[in-house]
Scaffold this active site. Structure first.
Site, PDB file in Angstrom:
ATOM      1  N   ASP A 105     -11.628 -10.832  -0.536  1.00  0.00           N
ATOM      2  CA  ASP A 105     -12.911 -10.982   0.162  1.00  0.00           C
ATOM      3  C   ASP A 105     -13.923 -10.052  -0.490  1.00  0.00           C
ATOM      4  O   ASP A 105     -13.549  -9.120  -1.207  1.00  0.00           O
ATOM      5  CB  ASP A 105     -12.835 -10.829   1.689  1.00  0.00           C
ATOM      6  CG  ASP A 105     -12.181  -9.556   2.188  1.00  0.00           C
ATOM      7  OD1 ASP A 105     -12.076  -8.583   1.406  1.00  0.00           O
ATOM      8  OD2 ASP A 105     -11.787  -9.518   3.362  1.00  0.00           O
ATOM      9  N   GLU A 141      -5.488 -11.031  -1.111  1.00  0.00           N
ATOM     10  CA  GLU A 141      -6.311 -10.842   0.103  1.00  0.00           C
ATOM     11  C   GLU A 141      -7.804 -10.824  -0.238  1.00  0.00           C
ATOM     12  O   GLU A 141      -8.562  -9.998   0.298  1.00  0.00           O
ATOM     13  CB  GLU A 141      -5.941  -9.533   0.814  1.00  0.00           C
ATOM     14  CG  GLU A 141      -4.457  -9.357   1.084  1.00  0.00           C
ATOM     15  CD  GLU A 141      -4.109  -8.079   1.841  1.00  0.00           C
ATOM     16  OE1 GLU A 141      -5.022  -7.380   2.327  1.00  0.00           O
ATOM     17  OE2 GLU A 141      -2.908  -7.792   1.946  1.00  0.00           O
ATOM     18  N   HIS A 164      -9.861  -6.761  -2.071  1.00  0.00           N
ATOM     19  CA  HIS A 164     -10.906  -6.459  -1.076  1.00  0.00           C
ATOM     20  C   HIS A 164     -12.046  -5.741  -1.796  1.00  0.00           C
ATOM     21  O   HIS A 164     -11.968  -4.535  -2.046  1.00  0.00           O
ATOM     22  CB  HIS A 164     -10.352  -5.565   0.040  1.00  0.00           C
ATOM     23  CG  HIS A 164      -9.353  -6.254   0.911  1.00  0.00           C
ATOM     24  ND1 HIS A 164      -9.693  -7.302   1.741  1.00  0.00           N
ATOM     25  CD2 HIS A 164      -8.024  -6.056   1.082  1.00  0.00           C
ATOM     26  CE1 HIS A 164      -8.610  -7.709   2.394  1.00  0.00           C
ATOM     27  NE2 HIS A 164      -7.585  -6.977   2.004  1.00  0.00           N
ATOM     28  N   GLU A 199       0.824  -1.223   0.000  1.00  0.00           N
ATOM     29  CA  GLU A 199       0.000   0.000   0.000  1.00  0.00           C
ATOM     30  C   GLU A 199       0.854   1.267   0.000  1.00  0.00           C
ATOM     31  O   GLU A 199       0.567   2.202   0.749  1.00  0.00           O
ATOM     32  CB  GLU A 199      -0.963  -0.021   1.203  1.00  0.00           C
ATOM     33  CG  GLU A 199      -1.870  -1.250   1.182  1.00  0.00           C
ATOM     34  CD  GLU A 199      -2.679  -1.437   2.468  1.00  0.00           C
ATOM     35  OE1 GLU A 199      -2.622  -0.573   3.353  1.00  0.00           O
ATOM     36  OE2 GLU A 199      -3.376  -2.472   2.572  1.00  0.00           O
ATOM     37  N   ASN A 218       2.267  -4.780  -3.368  1.00  0.00           N
ATOM     38  CA  ASN A 218       0.933  -5.291  -3.062  1.00  0.00           C
ATOM     39  C   ASN A 218       0.028  -4.126  -2.662  1.00  0.00           C
ATOM     40  O   ASN A 218       0.446  -3.232  -1.920  1.00  0.00           O
ATOM     41  CB  ASN A 218       1.056  -6.281  -1.884  1.00  0.00           C
ATOM     42  CG  ASN A 218      -0.217  -7.013  -1.555  1.00  0.00           C
ATOM     43  OD1 ASN A 218      -0.816  -7.642  -2.436  1.00  0.00           O
ATOM     44  ND2 ASN A 218      -0.643  -6.956  -0.299  1.00  0.00           N
TER      45      ASN A 218
HETATM   46  O1  G3I Z   1      -1.861  -4.627  18.355  1.00  0.00           O
HETATM   47  C1  G3I Z   1      -2.736  -5.398  19.153  1.00  0.00           C
HETATM   48  C2  G3I Z   1      -2.001  -6.545  19.770  1.00  0.00           C
HETATM   49  O2  G3I Z   1      -0.952  -6.085  20.575  1.00  0.00           O
HETATM   50  C3  G3I Z   1      -2.944  -7.440  20.548  1.00  0.00           C
HETATM   51  O3  G3I Z   1      -2.281  -8.625  20.891  1.00  0.00           O
HETATM   52  C4  G3I Z   1      -4.184  -7.809  19.699  1.00  0.00           C
HETATM   53  C5  G3I Z   1      -5.194  -8.508  20.539  1.00  0.00           C
HETATM   54  O4  G3I Z   1      -6.419  -8.585  19.874  1.00  0.00           O
HETATM   55  O5  G3I Z   1      -4.745  -6.661  19.126  1.00  0.00           O
HETATM   56  C6  G3I Z   1      -3.804  -6.027  18.290  1.00  0.00           C
HETATM   57  O6  G3I Z   1      -4.308  -5.103  17.330  1.00  0.00           O
HETATM   58  C7  G3I Z   1      -5.020  -5.681  16.259  1.00  0.00           C
HETATM   59  C8  G3I Z   1      -4.114  -5.923  15.057  1.00  0.00           C
HETATM   60  O7  G3I Z   1      -4.843  -6.284  13.909  1.00  0.00           O
HETATM   61  C9  G3I Z   1      -3.077  -7.001  15.310  1.00  0.00           C
HETATM   62  O8  G3I Z   1      -1.844  -6.577  14.852  1.00  0.00           O
HETATM   63  C10 G3I Z   1      -6.128  -4.715  15.885  1.00  0.00           C
HETATM   64  O9  G3I Z   1      -7.051  -4.656  16.956  1.00  0.00           O
HETATM   65  C11 G3I Z   1      -6.811  -5.127  14.612  1.00  0.00           C
HETATM   66  O10 G3I Z   1      -7.758  -4.144  14.249  1.00  0.00           O
HETATM   67  C12 G3I Z   1      -5.780  -5.295  13.516  1.00  0.00           C
HETATM   68  O11 G3I Z   1      -6.489  -5.507  12.315  1.00  0.00           O
HETATM   69  C13 G3I Z   1      -5.786  -5.988  11.171  1.00  0.00           C
HETATM   70  C14 G3I Z   1      -5.583  -4.884  10.144  1.00  0.00           C
HETATM   71  O12 G3I Z   1      -4.978  -5.421   8.971  1.00  0.00           O
HETATM   72  C15 G3I Z   1      -4.711  -3.763  10.694  1.00  0.00           C
HETATM   73  O13 G3I Z   1      -4.559  -2.764   9.773  1.00  0.00           O
HETATM   74  C16 G3I Z   1      -6.644  -7.100  10.560  1.00  0.00           C
HETATM   75  O14 G3I Z   1      -6.704  -8.204  11.464  1.00  0.00           O
HETATM   76  C17 G3I Z   1      -6.062  -7.544   9.218  1.00  0.00           C
HETATM   77  O15 G3I Z   1      -6.985  -8.400   8.571  1.00  0.00           O
HETATM   78  C18 G3I Z   1      -5.823  -6.348   8.332  1.00  0.00           C
HETATM   79  O16 G3I Z   1      -5.217  -6.807   7.134  1.00  0.00           O
HETATM   80  C19 G3I Z   1      -4.957  -5.841   6.117  1.00  0.00           C
HETATM   81  C20 G3I Z   1      -3.718  -6.284   5.376  1.00  0.00           C
HETATM   82  O17 G3I Z   1      -2.639  -6.483   6.265  1.00  0.00           O
HETATM   83  C21 G3I Z   1      -3.322  -5.287   4.294  1.00  0.00           C
HETATM   84  N1  G3I Z   1      -4.421  -5.025   3.409  1.00  0.00           N
HETATM   85  C22 G3I Z   1      -5.686  -4.673   4.033  1.00  0.00           C
HETATM   86  C23 G3I Z   1      -6.090  -5.695   5.085  1.00  0.00           C
HETATM   87  C24 G3I Z   1      -7.425  -5.360   5.701  1.00  0.00           C
HETATM   88  O18 G3I Z   1      -7.346  -4.166   6.436  1.00  0.00           O
END
Ligand code: G3I
Length: 387
Positions: free
Chosen positions: A288, A286, A257, A170, A221
């Site tokens: 969905d 990715e 997405h 990105e 990507n």
């Molecule tokens: O950072 C904390 C962590 O310390 C803790 O252990 C955990 C417990 O639940 O929460 C963590 O934060 C979460 C993080 O993922 C984990 O690193 C956030 O709440 C959560 O909102 C976050 O979401 C992820 C998101 O990327 C972040 O931008 C999603 O799961 C993930 O599906 C999403 O994936 C991205 C791709 O990497 C790039 N492209 C878009 C895609 C969708 O947004």
């Protein structure tokens, strides 16, 4: 009407599967006796899912796996760590690396004979607080040192075990962002510190990754990168520039997405073809397909059918381009999807919360089953390929 011979054969097959269960064959092997996405995929196309190792794979025991783990092993030949290899997870403090989640993904993949896509090394999101704080006073040299050390450490740890890496994720803004399509020299702390020549930094990120793992295919990507548009035009120009500089860029990934609120860009295959013509591999990384739901949180029959069409259109764009190496869904079950946490939308994956397969799953399975023309022959049943 059942013929006696058929009935004997059915009985024999039933007995054989009882034996398979009794012998407790690994999920992947037992799964290949049925038609699964991975068993039907052409030999040269990996079918993957994202998985969050820290949440779903710690303490994995193959006898018995959880239902989620059984399906993950049976259906997919590739895994992408949804969060576990991101900066904030893997490098929480300047001198602290935490590979627990990433290692769990690697171990599960090994046990189930799956490939792994690394994700991701240079991104504006999910950077640890220490990076955000330190970057306020970084020179470009400081940013380069931090990025190089991180890349060599993370990529080096899994060298030879990861077939594709999303090196830069990105890095372009969208048309609708302030400033339009341009490299994210504000939001990305590394690109910001090196804003005078961000392309040089991007090129070096690929070089460091390649030095640490010469086998891996190295990707740019992004989302909104399916069709031919101003953003993918920018990627196309960047790819040409990097390749002309001798940068070991070798892949272009469209995240995929989608939302049913918007149309589908029919130029996806043409977009893949133009990157393939540069000599790059391409991938859907990715996928969905989310949608706004009714007051009860339910989709309509039309939405369910359209979702299947959209998933299938993305898979077909990939299948029809020989350079397309992998098709990955961003999680396969609605219970674990990132979508409802971020959008007032849902039903985005190929299986319900209870792992009921949706028409989208059936569409993918059928397209994979038919996908031999122009691609290498399918893996014979019971055989698994290794790279
Ligand atoms: O950072 C904390 C962590 O310390 C803790 O252990 C955990 C417990 O639940 O929460 C963590 O934060 C979460 C993080 O993922 C984990 O690193 C956030 O709440 C959560 O909102 C976050 O979401 C992820 C998101 O990327 C972040 O931008 C999603 O799961 C993930 O599906 C999403 O994936 C991205 C791709 O990497 C790039 N492209 C878009 C895609 C969708 O947004």
């Amino acid at each position: 009407m059942s013929h006696p011979t058929t009935m004997r054969r059915v009985a024999a097959i039933a007995a054989a599967s009882l034996v398979a269960v009794a012998l407790s064959l690994p999920a992947a092997q037992a799964g290949s006796r049925h038609h699964t996405l991975r068993s039907e995929a052409p030999r040269d196309l990996e079918v993957g899912s994202a998985v969050w190792g820290q949440r779903d794979l710690l303490g994995y025991d193959r006898r018995p796996p959880t239902q989620f783990q059984r399906i993950l092993g049976a259906e997919f030949s590739s895994l992408t760590p949804e969060n576990d290899m991101k900066w904030a997870e893997v490098h929480p403090e300047p001198d602290v690396y935490d590979f627990s989640g990433a290692d769990a993904v690697m171990a599960f993949a090994k046990a189930n004979r799956q490939e792994v896509r690394g994700h991701t090394l240079l991104w504006h999101s999910q950077n640890p607080q220490w990076v955000i704080d330190a970057s306020a006073t970084w020179t470009c040299e400081d940013a380069r040192d931090v990025l190089e050390e991180h890349i060599r450490t993370v990529v080096g740890r899994y060298a030879g075990e990861i077939y594709e890496w999303d090196v830069a994720n990105e890095i372009f803004q969208d048309e609708w962002d302030t400033g339009g399509v341009m490299l994210r020299t504000e939001a990305n702390p590394f690109l910001k510190a090196c804003a005078e020549d961000p392309v040089a930094l991007i090129g070096d990120a690929f070089r460091w990754t390649h030095e640490a793992d010469p086998e891996a295919v190295l990707f740019l990507n992004d989302y909104n990168a399916e069709g031919i548009n101003t953003k993918t035009d920018a990627y196309y120009a960047l790819a040409q520039e990097l390749l002309a500089d001798g940068v070991p860029l070798s892949g272009f990934g469209a995240q995929g997405h989608l939302s049913l609120q918007y149309g589908f860009d029919e130029s996806m295959q043409a977009n893949f073809e133009r990157f393939a013509a540069l000599g790059l591999k391409v991938a859907v990384t990715e996928a969905d397909v989310r949608m706004p739901l009714d007051a009860n949180g339910e989709p309509t029959a039309e939405q369910i059918a359209l979702q299947a069409e959209r998933y299938d259109a993305m898979l077909q764009a990939c299948v029809n381009v020989a350079a397309c190496t992998s098709f990955t869904v961003w999680g396969f079950d609605d219970a674990r999807s990132w979508v409802p946490g971020v959008f007032p939308e849902g039903y985005a994956t190929i299986m319900t919360e209870d792992f009921v397969k949706k028409p989208a799953y059936d569409a993918l399975l059928e397209t994979l089953t038919d996908a031999t023309p122009g691609r290498a022959p399918r893996t014979p049943p019971g055989h698994h390929h290794h790279h």
